[in-house]
Scaffold this active site. Structure first.
Site, PDB file in Angstrom:
ATOM      1  N   GLU A 144     -13.737  18.145   4.820  1.00 13.47           N
ATOM      2  CA  GLU A 144     -14.145  16.842   5.794  1.00 13.47           C
ATOM      3  C   GLU A 144     -14.220  17.484   7.114  1.00 13.47           C
ATOM      4  OE1 GLU A 144     -11.369  14.036   4.378  1.00 13.47           O
ATOM      5  OE2 GLU A 144     -12.646  13.200   2.720  1.00 13.47           O
ATOM      6  N   HIS A 155     -13.940   0.738  10.312  1.00 14.12           N
ATOM      7  CA  HIS A 155     -13.224   1.628   9.064  1.00 14.12           C
ATOM      8  C   HIS A 155     -11.919   1.585   9.197  1.00 14.12           C
ATOM      9  CE1 HIS A 155     -13.506   4.128   5.833  1.00 14.12           C
ATOM     10  NE2 HIS A 155     -13.124   5.195   6.548  1.00 14.12           N
ATOM     11  N   GLU A 190      -1.171   2.080   8.300  1.00 12.36           N
ATOM     12  CA  GLU A 190      -2.338   1.538   9.562  1.00 12.36           C
ATOM     13  C   GLU A 190      -1.895   0.779  10.306  1.00 12.36           C
ATOM     14  OE1 GLU A 190      -6.189   1.635   7.340  1.00 12.36           O
ATOM     15  OE2 GLU A 190      -7.172   0.899   9.036  1.00 12.36           O
ATOM     16  N   ALA A 210      -9.510   4.150  -0.693  1.00 13.47           N
ATOM     17  CA  ALA A 210      -9.461   5.299  -0.175  1.00 13.47           C
ATOM     18  C   ALA A 210     -10.102   6.253  -1.150  1.00 13.47           C
ATOM     19  CB  ALA A 210      -8.264   5.929   0.166  1.00 13.47           C
ATOM     20  N   GLN A 211     -11.396   7.147  -0.620  1.00 11.57           N
ATOM     21  CA  GLN A 211     -11.949   7.860  -1.346  1.00 11.57           C
ATOM     22  C   GLN A 211     -11.424   9.471  -1.295  1.00 11.57           C
ATOM     23  OE1 GLN A 211     -15.929   6.923  -0.296  1.00 11.57           O
ATOM     24  NE2 GLN A 211     -15.873   4.968  -1.141  1.00 11.57           N
ATOM     25  N   ASP A 247      -2.692  -8.984   9.800  1.00  8.02           N
ATOM     26  CA  ASP A 247      -1.509  -9.933  10.001  1.00  8.02           C
ATOM     27  C   ASP A 247      -0.434  -9.198  10.610  1.00  8.02           C
ATOM     28  OD1 ASP A 247      -2.817 -11.636   8.578  1.00  8.02           O
ATOM     29  OD2 ASP A 247      -1.931 -11.374   6.610  1.00  8.02           O
ATOM     30  N   ALA A 266       2.130   3.195   2.382  1.00  4.78           N
ATOM     31  CA  ALA A 266       3.182   3.114   3.354  1.00  4.78           C
ATOM     32  C   ALA A 266       4.467   2.239   2.714  1.00  4.78           C
ATOM     33  CB  ALA A 266       2.722   2.498   4.791  1.00  4.78           C
ATOM     34  N   ARG A 320      -9.150   9.327  14.799  1.00  2.00           N
ATOM     35  CA  ARG A 320      -8.474  10.026  13.607  1.00  2.00           C
ATOM     36  C   ARG A 320      -9.206  11.133  12.717  1.00  2.00           C
ATOM     37  NH1 ARG A 320      -8.473   7.848   7.433  1.00  2.00           N
ATOM     38  NH2 ARG A 320     -10.544   7.413   8.114  1.00  2.00           N
ATOM     39  N   GLY A 338       0.906  -1.150   0.010  1.00  2.00           N
ATOM     40  CA  GLY A 338       0.065  -0.037   0.091  1.00  2.00           C
ATOM     41  C   GLY A 338       0.995   1.268   0.034  1.00  2.00           C
ATOM     42  N   ARG A 391     -19.217  11.497  13.069  1.00  2.00           N
ATOM     43  CA  ARG A 391     -19.531  10.228  12.878  1.00  2.00           C
ATOM     44  C   ARG A 391     -19.705   9.234  14.159  1.00  2.00           C
ATOM     45  NH1 ARG A 391     -15.715   9.370   7.510  1.00  2.00           N
ATOM     46  NH2 ARG A 391     -16.538  11.182   6.429  1.00  2.00           N
ATOM     47  N   HIS A 402     -17.389   3.649  10.461  1.00  2.00           N
ATOM     48  CA  HIS A 402     -18.214   4.503   9.463  1.00  2.00           C
ATOM     49  C   HIS A 402     -19.675   4.286   9.677  1.00  2.00           C
ATOM     50  CE1 HIS A 402     -19.175   6.905   5.788  1.00  2.00           C
ATOM     51  NE2 HIS A 402     -18.053   7.243   5.761  1.00  2.00           N
TER      52      HIS A 402
HETATM   53  C1  LIG Z   1     -13.278   2.781   1.837  1.00  2.00           C
HETATM   54  C2  LIG Z   1     -11.887   3.661   2.454  1.00  2.00           C
HETATM   55  C3  LIG Z   1     -11.967   5.012   2.278  1.00  2.00           C
HETATM   56  C4  LIG Z   1     -10.875   5.336   2.885  1.00  2.00           C
HETATM   57  N1  LIG Z   1     -10.706   6.814   2.587  1.00  2.00           N
HETATM   58  C5  LIG Z   1      -9.760   7.543   3.014  1.00  2.00           C
HETATM   59  C6  LIG Z   1      -9.403   8.923   2.617  1.00  2.00           C
HETATM   60  O1  LIG Z   1      -9.937   9.258   1.901  1.00  2.00           O
HETATM   61  N2  LIG Z   1      -8.256   9.360   3.081  1.00  2.00           N
HETATM   62  C7  LIG Z   1      -7.436   8.658   3.824  1.00  2.00           C
HETATM   63  O2  LIG Z   1      -6.320   9.212   4.490  1.00  2.00           O
HETATM   64  N3  LIG Z   1      -7.658   7.222   4.147  1.00  2.00           N
HETATM   65  C8  LIG Z   1      -8.671   6.898   4.036  1.00  2.00           C
HETATM   66  N4  LIG Z   1      -8.745   5.417   4.110  1.00  2.00           N
HETATM   67  C9  LIG Z   1      -7.848   4.851   5.203  1.00  2.00           C
HETATM   68  C10 LIG Z   1      -6.534   4.435   4.064  1.00  2.00           C
HETATM   69  O3  LIG Z   1      -6.923   4.129   3.019  1.00  2.00           O
HETATM   70  C11 LIG Z   1      -5.729   3.611   4.713  1.00  2.00           C
HETATM   71  O4  LIG Z   1      -5.420   3.777   6.040  1.00  2.00           O
HETATM   72  C12 LIG Z   1      -4.399   3.417   4.104  1.00  2.00           C
HETATM   73  O5  LIG Z   1      -4.420   3.278   2.806  1.00  2.00           O
HETATM   74  C13 LIG Z   1      -3.309   2.201   4.621  1.00  2.00           C
HETATM   75  O6  LIG Z   1      -2.345   2.173   3.984  1.00  2.00           O
HETATM   76  P1  LIG Z   1      -1.206   0.772   4.230  1.00  2.00           P
HETATM   77  O7  LIG Z   1      -0.253   1.013   3.366  1.00  2.00           O
HETATM   78  O8  LIG Z   1      -0.720   1.013   5.626  1.00  2.00           O
HETATM   79  O9  LIG Z   1      -1.920  -0.316   4.026  1.00  2.00           O
HETATM   80  P2  LIG Z   1      -2.768  -1.067   2.812  1.00  2.00           P
HETATM   81  O10 LIG Z   1      -3.035  -0.023   1.755  1.00  2.00           O
HETATM   82  O11 LIG Z   1      -3.982  -1.556   3.540  1.00  2.00           O
HETATM   83  O12 LIG Z   1      -1.644  -2.012   2.253  1.00  2.00           O
HETATM   84  C14 LIG Z   1      -1.356  -3.043   3.076  1.00  2.00           C
HETATM   85  C15 LIG Z   1      -0.618  -4.535   2.323  1.00  2.00           C
HETATM   86  O13 LIG Z   1       0.070  -5.296   3.264  1.00  2.00           O
HETATM   87  C16 LIG Z   1      -0.244  -6.340   2.615  1.00  2.00           C
HETATM   88  N5  LIG Z   1      -0.325  -7.630   3.431  1.00  2.00           N
HETATM   89  C17 LIG Z   1      -0.936  -7.708   4.504  1.00  2.00           C
HETATM   90  N6  LIG Z   1      -0.787  -8.852   5.219  1.00  2.00           N
HETATM   91  C18 LIG Z   1       0.323  -9.371   4.881  1.00  2.00           C
HETATM   92  C19 LIG Z   1       1.003 -10.630   5.081  1.00  2.00           C
HETATM   93  N7  LIG Z   1       0.819 -11.180   5.861  1.00  2.00           N
HETATM   94  N8  LIG Z   1       2.003 -10.767   3.896  1.00  2.00           N
HETATM   95  C20 LIG Z   1       2.265 -10.201   2.837  1.00  2.00           C
HETATM   96  N9  LIG Z   1       1.622  -9.040   2.603  1.00  2.00           N
HETATM   97  C21 LIG Z   1       0.634  -8.672   3.533  1.00  2.00           C
HETATM   98  C22 LIG Z   1      -1.605  -6.298   1.896  1.00  2.00           C
HETATM   99  O14 LIG Z   1      -1.697  -7.341   0.584  1.00  2.00           O
HETATM  100  C23 LIG Z   1      -1.430  -4.995   1.230  1.00  2.00           C
HETATM  101  O15 LIG Z   1      -0.431  -5.051  -0.036  1.00  2.00           O
HETATM  102  C24 LIG Z   1      -9.872   4.798   3.666  1.00  2.00           C
HETATM  103  C25 LIG Z   1      -9.999   3.466   3.880  1.00  2.00           C
HETATM  104  C26 LIG Z   1     -11.180   2.585   3.159  1.00  2.00           C
HETATM  105  C27 LIG Z   1     -11.395   1.125   3.466  1.00  2.00           C
END
Ligand SMILES: Cc1cc2nc3c(=O)[nH]c(=O)nc-3n(C[C@H](O)[C@H](O)[C@H](O)COP(=O)(O)OP(=O)(O)OC[C@H]3O[C@@H](n4cnc5c(N)ncnc54)[C@H](O)[C@@H]3O)c2cc1C
Length: 511
Positions: A114, A336, A360, A43-44, A208, A13, A371, A11, A275, A229
């Site tokens: 927002e 959420h 996250e 993310a929207q 995980d 990060a 948040r 993702g 919310r 949410h």
């Molecule tokens: C519907 C929705 C709308 C949102 N809207 C917003 C917004 O408008 N603005 C905002 O700031 N935030 C928003 N968020 C929150 C935001 O999207 C997330 O907090 C953020 O994208 C998290 O990024 P990340 O890189 O931490 O994790 P993620 O993007 O979830 O990536 C996690 C990665 O880890 C991998 N993974 C997990 N476990 C394992 C494992 N055991 N082995 C190998 N790979 C693994 C997954 O496959 C994935 O590739 C929203 C969330 C949702 C669900």
């Protein structure tokens, strides 16, 4: 296998860390699904950044602290808001396309507003901001010679030697597990919200990282703060579909299935209350009425407005036979966002040397007890980058460590459907929007029962490790909820007194 930097998760990060670290060594990015199957893609709203006229990092800081209800790490919040602009510029330079004000002489980002933000500061790409960010990041990592990508490889355990993280044990889809030795490991596995029956998160969000971190002994905090949410579609064919708050902003009304409008019984702002208040009111009405869902009514809104403001929602609802011009929409509050996680400092360092965490899964402290909208993509970006900056100078030498597993993760076969369904129900019913002491106690006991069943039952199949991680994440949420003796921000236990940190309740909201 050896690499300088091992990144678990693709993702915002993980990929930010990977791109920054690639200038300093070989990077291996592993993901358990395909590269863009992430929360990020869903993310929207967009990314919060104080880049507009009349805005400042000081105002962004103030809004973030109010939302966090007194539990933010103030140093981390300042670091976040001061680094928002340069990190956003980096993302734009990388190729992320955001919306600009049409017709302005100089390019000027269009900034959305927002809940909880005192200024317009949400940088966005229509209502698909996460998808666009993930697109830009994945294209960039695919071009990088120093970055190798391993899709469909499940990280089963982190490896450890003399208290230091030495890499991970990976299980690629069609081959045997392999140990990867790395000089620095970045945990970027996202959220645990799939532990709840109703969630806006995609199926990958099984916590995980919490299981992996717990097994290696990393410090984890604030897991009781799960953000719900209010309006997620309740429909067999379309789970997890978020109905944006903007629908209520445009006049959408929440009703019981018998048509009674109820929000004004709870708050003078009605449907436009923050919310967490709306989610709690909905929870109370669902219990009172003994029904599984409530209705969001748009039928009184002009057809033209629905068509022009909510084309994606209209398309989705129509595809499953709901006509929002005529039919009320069935909705439930859903888990959420995970505000807590693996404790990190400003450089993304966890309590385990050579193990970093960002996004996250991490708890930098910027969200405190609640948040602020659109601070999460920003947090992943800022701390993914700062972790790479630290790791480049402090990566350790390679050494061979042992995989550290949860006792549960040795379960080879998990009857995921029935088992996980039970876990999700326990979490939703007893550790959801409103908790109480007895419910938390029962949840803790039921989870232990599930855990012992999981260890004994060799009928279990699919990913035993994933199920073990979900149980571990659930355990920790319950434990932290029991330990939190005061209602604050997103944690609400009806056996405790009125919420402290009223700011969170007045302002708290997020996308
Ligand atoms: C519907 C929705 C709308 C949102 N809207 C917003 C917004 O408008 N603005 C905002 O700031 N935030 C928003 N968020 C929150 C935001 O999207 C997330 O907090 C953020 O994208 C998290 O990024 P990340 O890189 O931490 O994790 P993620 O993007 O979830 O990536 C996690 C990665 O880890 C991998 N993974 C997990 N476990 C394992 C494992 N055991 N082995 C190998 N790979 C693994 C997954 O496959 C994935 O590739 C929203 C969330 C949702 C669900």
């Amino acid at each position: 296998m050896q690499t300088d930097f091992l990144v678990i998760g693709s993702g915002i990060a993980g990929l930010t860390f990977a791109l920054k670290a690639a200038a300093h060594g070989k990077v291996l990015v592993v993901t358990k699904s395909e590269l863009s199957d992430t929360n990020t893609s869903w993310a929207q709203g967009g990314v919060a950044a104080a880049v507009g006229e009349g805005d400042s990092w000081e105002l962004h800081e103030e809004d973030t602290l109010i939302s966090g209800a007194g539990l933010c790490n103030e140093v981390a919040v300042r670091y976040l808001v001061q680094n928002a602009k340069p990190c956003l510029e980096w993302l734009i330079d990388l190729g992320a396309r955001f919306d600009y004000v049409p017709g302005s002489e100089l390019p000027q980002l269009q900034l959305g507003r927002e809940g909880g933000h005192s200024r317009n500061r949400i940088v966005h790409h229509a209502d698909q901001s996460g998808w666009e960010i993930e697109r830009a990041l994945t294209e960039a990592v695919r071009k990088q010679e120093n970055i190798r990508i391993l899709e469909y490889a499940f990280c089963e355990a982190l490896c450890e030697r003399n208290g230091r993280c030495t890499g991970a044990l990976l299980h690629p889809k069609d081959s045997d597990p392999v140990t990867v030795s790395s000089r620095a490991t970045m945990l970027a596995t996202g959220s645990c919200c799939q532990i709840y029956r109703f969630t806006t998160n995609p199926p990958i969000a099984t916590g995980d990282g919490i299981g992996l971190a717990s097994a290696i002994g990393a410090k984890i905090e604030n897991m009781e703060f799960i953000q719900f949410h209010p309006t997620t579609l309740y429909h067999r064919e379309a789970r997890n579909f978020l109905i944006t708050e903007a629908v209520r902003g445009e006049g959408g009304i929440l009703r019981t299935i018998h048509g009674r409008r109820f929000m004004f019984d709870y708050d003078s702002r009605g449907e436009l209350a923050p919310r967490d208040i709306v989610a709690r009111a909905m929870h109370a009405e669902i219990l009172k009425e003994g029904v599984p869902f409530l209705h969001l009514d748009m039928t009184h809104l002009p057809e033209e407005k629905i068509k022009s403001h909510f084309p994606k929602i209209l398309e989705k609802l129509t595809s499953i036979g709901i006509d929002p011009m005529r039919d009320p929409i069935p909705v439930v509050p859903a888990a959420h966002y995970q505000c807590g996680g693996v404790s990190t400092d400003l450089s993304g360092r966890t309590s385990v040397p050579s193990l970093y965490a960002a996004g996250e899964v991490a708890c930098t402290g910027v969200h405190g007890a609640n948040r602020l909208a659109s601070n999460s993509l920003l947090e992943a970006l800022v701390f993914g980058a700062s972790a790479a900056d630290h790791a480049k100078d402090h990566a350790s030498e390679h050494s061979a460590g042992e995989p550290r597993r949860l006792p549960l993760s040795t379960v080879r076969k998990v009857e995921v459907d029935g088992f996980i369904r039970r876990l999700k129900r326990i979490m939703m019913d007893k550790v959801g929007i409103v908790r109480n002491n007895l419910g938390l106690k029962h949840a803790a006991e039921s989870i232990e029962e599930l855990a012992s069943e999981a260890q004994q039952d060799d009928r279990f199949h699919v990913s035993g490790a994933e199920a073990g991680n979900m149980i571990e994440a659930a355990r920790i949420v319950v434990r932290h909820a029991i330990e939190r003796k005061v209602n604050v921000g997103l944690h609400y236990n009806s056996d405790l007194g009125p919420p402290s940190g009223e700011g969170a309740n007045r302002q708290g909201a997020s996308t």
